[in-house]
Design an enzyme around this catalytic site. Sequence first.
Site, mmCIF file in Angstrom:
data_model
loop_
_atom_site.group_PDB
_atom_site.id
_atom_site.type_symbol
_atom_site.label_atom_id
_atom_site.label_comp_id
_atom_site.label_asym_id
_atom_site.label_seq_id
_atom_site.Cartn_x
_atom_site.Cartn_y
_atom_site.Cartn_z
ATOM 1 N N ALA A 10 11.546 -9.407 -10.909
ATOM 2 C CA ALA A 10 11.712 -9.303 -9.453
ATOM 3 C C ALA A 10 13.178 -9.200 -9.064
ATOM 4 O O ALA A 10 13.575 -9.677 -8.001
ATOM 5 C CB ALA A 10 11.071 -10.512 -8.779
ATOM 6 N N GLY A 12 15.099 -6.242 -8.897
ATOM 7 C CA GLY A 12 15.564 -4.979 -8.335
ATOM 8 C C GLY A 12 15.637 -4.983 -6.813
ATOM 9 O O GLY A 12 14.882 -5.690 -6.138
ATOM 10 N N ARG A 16 14.581 2.925 -3.069
ATOM 11 C CA ARG A 16 13.678 3.931 -2.502
ATOM 12 C C ARG A 16 12.877 3.404 -1.313
ATOM 13 O O ARG A 16 12.295 4.191 -0.569
ATOM 14 C CB ARG A 16 12.723 4.445 -3.588
ATOM 15 N N GLN A 73 19.361 -12.430 -13.089
ATOM 16 C CA GLN A 73 19.892 -11.219 -13.726
ATOM 17 C C GLN A 73 21.004 -10.697 -12.811
ATOM 18 O O GLN A 73 20.752 -10.006 -11.829
ATOM 19 C CB GLN A 73 18.807 -10.160 -13.910
ATOM 20 N N ASP A 103 6.412 -5.941 -8.268
ATOM 21 C CA ASP A 103 5.981 -4.960 -7.268
ATOM 22 C C ASP A 103 4.589 -4.413 -7.569
ATOM 23 O O ASP A 103 4.237 -3.312 -7.148
ATOM 24 C CB ASP A 103 6.988 -3.811 -7.174
#
Length: 456
Positions: A10, A12, A16, A73, A103
């Site tokens: 999770a 990112g 887009r 991260q 997602d």
Amino acid sequence: MTHTYAVILAAGQGTRMKSKLYKVLHPVCGMPMVEHVARNIRQLDVAKTVTIVGHGAEKVKEQLGEMSEYALQEEQLGTAHAVQQAASMIEGLEGTTLVVCGDTPLIRPETMENLLAHHKETNAKATILTALADDPTGYGRIIRNEEGHVAKVIEQKDASAEEQQVKEINTGTYCFDNEALFTALKKVSNENAQGEYYLPDVIEILKNEGATISAYATDSFEETLGVNDRVALSQAENTMRARIAEKHMRAGVTIIDPATAFISAEAVIGADTVLQPNVMIEGATVIGEDCLIGPNSQIVDSRIGDGTTIHSSVVLQSTVGNETKVGPFAHIRPDSQLGDEVKIGNFVEVKKSELGNNSKVSHLSYIGDAHVGTNVNIGCGTITVNYDGKNKHLTTIEDDSFIGCNSNLIAPVTVGKGSYVAAGSTISKDVPEDSLAIARSRQENKEGYAKKINRK
């Protein structure tokens, strides 16, 4: 005894999505995608869940709370790099690790359970969740050997014409032998066009070492949907909405038009309740049995008793009792409590108020910051005048009182038990029990006055 662990990816941002909101926090049926994933994992026998966070880390942690532990991260260097951030928590532990993207809100707990079972039955070091796609364009293909195990996973751009005809695709959800996973992660290279460390490379590393790579195919392609943009978000919403509606209908709820029913994933609805078209049931709403939720109603984070009718109205963060009728065109604002057999009629607004059993506010009234007892009748056009420009004040209307039409009750004020307020009164002083309060000018008729006006 071996354990099962889960890693949720999770980190990112989701460029887009073109949104200020981090991708995994976008809601599907009222709940953030990543929370759907975490809640589904909680239904499994999982010893530890680690969510890999990056962009929006604090907001993701705030949303999931104690459902997960967290690893950061700091740089998004690929999916293999993301999983490696969980090393301090689960590396070296014996067992199986489930890796799921944050997602993918539609993957059912049953599917993940079947994936884990297949992984153990085949004694595999890695198992891929796959699906059959009518149009597999853009997906990595699963090429199986004669034993049915995975011979290779190949991306579309690298697939031959024959391989491109394969319809079994890689969904991006995996099971790994935990010890083998973290050993292989150290061998993953970033020698690719993006300079990132990819989790599918672990599959190739394990296969080259002679490990068994298995695949479990779900029979529902749509539940593997990964949401990367607003179009996919809409598709996930539609799929989830249909799934939720079906669950309630099979449990005894009548939904006249499921295509227009918007029901949150958390909502609870009792048997023999009827939802008419264009209803929105949001948040952690609980609706009792034998209710009628009329068209164009919105109910948010509220509790509705048995046998109650909500007709073309809005109820927000409030409690409504049994056999109560609300609407049409009523607005129940937050922190209101309506008792049993209460009537709230058309164009009535109730705000932060309590109404006792059998009380009625039938039309065109505002009841704000009020304590209304039982068996009270409030006439058309009544207003509790609760705001003096700086502070809100309480209006108390005790049991068995009658408030005439077009009355203004200037708070703070109390109307005593069993009292009457005459129509058209503006009440600014307390009314004793069993009294009649009249606060209006005495009528005076000036005969012939209209003729004088007309001559002018």
